[in-house]
Design a protein around this motif. Sequence first.
Motif, PDB file in Angstrom:
ATOM      1  N   LYS A   1       0.828  -1.216   0.000  1.00 49.78           N
ATOM      2  CA  LYS A   1       0.000   0.000   0.000  1.00 49.78           C
ATOM      3  C   LYS A   1       0.856   1.257   0.000  1.00 49.78           C
ATOM      4  O   LYS A   1       0.371   2.328  -0.314  1.00 49.78           O
ATOM      5  CB  LYS A   1      -0.945  -0.015   1.188  1.00 49.78           C
ATOM      6  N   ALA A   2       2.130   1.114   0.342  1.00 53.52           N
ATOM      7  CA  ALA A   2       3.039   2.264   0.374  1.00 53.52           C
ATOM      8  C   ALA A   2       3.671   2.485  -1.002  1.00 53.52           C
ATOM      9  O   ALA A   2       3.945   1.538  -1.730  1.00 53.52           O
ATOM     10  CB  ALA A   2       4.133   2.037   1.405  1.00 53.52           C
ATOM     11  N   VAL A   3       3.877   3.750  -1.337  1.00 56.79           N
ATOM     12  CA  VAL A   3       4.555   4.123  -2.579  1.00 56.79           C
ATOM     13  C   VAL A   3       5.822   4.868  -2.199  1.00 56.79           C
ATOM     14  O   VAL A   3       5.796   5.750  -1.340  1.00 56.79           O
ATOM     15  CB  VAL A   3       3.659   5.030  -3.454  1.00 56.79           C
ATOM     16  N   ASP A   4       6.930   4.520  -2.813  1.00 57.64           N
ATOM     17  CA  ASP A   4       8.189   5.225  -2.593  1.00 57.64           C
ATOM     18  C   ASP A   4       8.142   6.515  -3.414  1.00 57.64           C
ATOM     19  O   ASP A   4       8.536   6.539  -4.579  1.00 57.64           O
ATOM     20  CB  ASP A   4       9.359   4.339  -3.004  1.00 57.64           C
ATOM     21  N   ARG A   5       7.604   7.581  -2.827  1.00 59.49           N
ATOM     22  CA  ARG A   5       7.396   8.847  -3.546  1.00 59.49           C
ATOM     23  C   ARG A   5       8.697   9.450  -4.090  1.00 59.49           C
ATOM     24  O   ARG A   5       8.707   9.902  -5.226  1.00 59.49           O
ATOM     25  CB  ARG A   5       6.685   9.861  -2.640  1.00 59.49           C
ATOM     26  N   PRO A   6       9.791   9.485  -3.329  1.00 60.12           N
ATOM     27  CA  PRO A   6      11.020  10.046  -3.894  1.00 60.12           C
ATOM     28  C   PRO A   6      11.508   9.295  -5.139  1.00 60.12           C
ATOM     29  O   PRO A   6      12.082   9.887  -6.052  1.00 60.12           O
ATOM     30  CB  PRO A   6      12.030   9.941  -2.755  1.00 60.12           C
ATOM     31  N   ALA A   7      11.263   7.999  -5.185  1.00 59.23           N
ATOM     32  CA  ALA A   7      11.710   7.208  -6.335  1.00 59.23           C
ATOM     33  C   ALA A   7      10.972   7.587  -7.615  1.00 59.23           C
ATOM     34  O   ALA A   7      11.479   7.381  -8.715  1.00 59.23           O
ATOM     35  CB  ALA A   7      11.531   5.728  -6.061  1.00 59.23           C
ATOM     36  N   LEU A   8       9.775   8.143  -7.485  1.00 53.05           N
ATOM     37  CA  LEU A   8       8.997   8.517  -8.675  1.00 53.05           C
ATOM     38  C   LEU A   8       9.697   9.582  -9.515  1.00 53.05           C
ATOM     39  O   LEU A   8       9.441   9.697 -10.716  1.00 53.05           O
ATOM     40  CB  LEU A   8       7.607   9.016  -8.267  1.00 53.05           C
ATOM     41  N   SER A   9      10.596  10.349  -8.908  1.00 50.27           N
ATOM     42  CA  SER A   9      11.296  11.391  -9.659  1.00 50.27           C
ATOM     43  C   SER A   9      12.595  10.901 -10.298  1.00 50.27           C
ATOM     44  O   SER A   9      13.242  11.656 -11.023  1.00 50.27           O
ATOM     45  CB  SER A   9      11.582  12.590  -8.750  1.00 50.27           C
ATOM     46  N   ALA A  10      12.981   9.658 -10.065  1.00 49.83           N
ATOM     47  CA  ALA A  10      14.194   9.105 -10.681  1.00 49.83           C
ATOM     48  C   ALA A  10      13.957   8.901 -12.177  1.00 49.83           C
ATOM     49  O   ALA A  10      12.908   8.396 -12.579  1.00 49.83           O
ATOM     50  CB  ALA A  10      14.569   7.782 -10.021  1.00 49.83           C
ATOM     51  N   PRO A  11      14.908   9.283 -13.030  1.00 47.89           N
ATOM     52  CA  PRO A  11      14.710   9.186 -14.484  1.00 47.89           C
ATOM     53  C   PRO A  11      14.375   7.774 -14.981  1.00 47.89           C
ATOM     54  O   PRO A  11      13.485   7.616 -15.814  1.00 47.89           O
ATOM     55  CB  PRO A  11      16.042   9.660 -15.055  1.00 47.89           C
ATOM     56  N   LEU A  12      15.066   6.759 -14.490  1.00 46.74           N
ATOM     57  CA  LEU A  12      14.790   5.390 -14.956  1.00 46.74           C
ATOM     58  C   LEU A  12      13.373   4.952 -14.598  1.00 46.74           C
ATOM     59  O   LEU A  12      12.699   4.294 -15.386  1.00 46.74           O
ATOM     60  CB  LEU A  12      15.799   4.408 -14.372  1.00 46.74           C
ATOM     61  N   ILE A  13      12.926   5.323 -13.425  1.00 47.23           N
ATOM     62  CA  ILE A  13      11.574   4.959 -13.005  1.00 47.23           C
ATOM     63  C   ILE A  13      10.547   5.768 -13.770  1.00 47.23           C
ATOM     64  O   ILE A  13       9.525   5.255 -14.206  1.00 47.23           O
ATOM     65  CB  ILE A  13      11.426   5.112 -11.484  1.00 47.23           C
ATOM     66  N   GLY A  14      10.812   7.037 -13.958  1.00 48.82           N
ATOM     67  CA  GLY A  14       9.899   7.894 -14.710  1.00 48.82           C
ATOM     68  C   GLY A  14       9.645   7.386 -16.116  1.00 48.82           C
ATOM     69  O   GLY A  14       8.521   7.425 -16.617  1.00 48.82           O
ATOM     70  N   ARG A  15      10.691   6.866 -16.754  1.00 49.49           N
ATOM     71  CA  ARG A  15      10.516   6.301 -18.105  1.00 49.49           C
ATOM     72  C   ARG A  15       9.662   5.043 -18.074  1.00 49.49           C
ATOM     73  O   ARG A  15       8.948   4.748 -19.022  1.00 49.49           O
ATOM     74  CB  ARG A  15      11.874   6.000 -18.728  1.00 49.49           C
TER      75      ARG A  15
END
Length: 82
Positions: A50-64
């Motif tokens: 249920k948790a989302v790693d919010r800081p990771a959402l801004s990482a370029p590899l994850i964003g793609r």
Amino acid sequence: MSASTLPERDWIRGISIRQPYVARVLAGAKTVENRPVRWRTGGVLLQTSKAVDRPALSAPLIGRTIRDRQPVTGAVVSESTA
């Protein structure tokens, strides 16, 4: 159904991973397992925590990988029988 009501040796293994890492696993972009536990072969369920790693959402590899999609949380999203 609780584990105590299942027949002996009739159970399903699963792993819970936070988003957006589940999206990367399903897209084939994350192929390395960093946990020290070795997995046996056989079926496994992939569940999003249920948790989302919010800081990771801004990482370029994850964003793609997620491309502005809303990550699904708290659900079984994949089953492997291999």
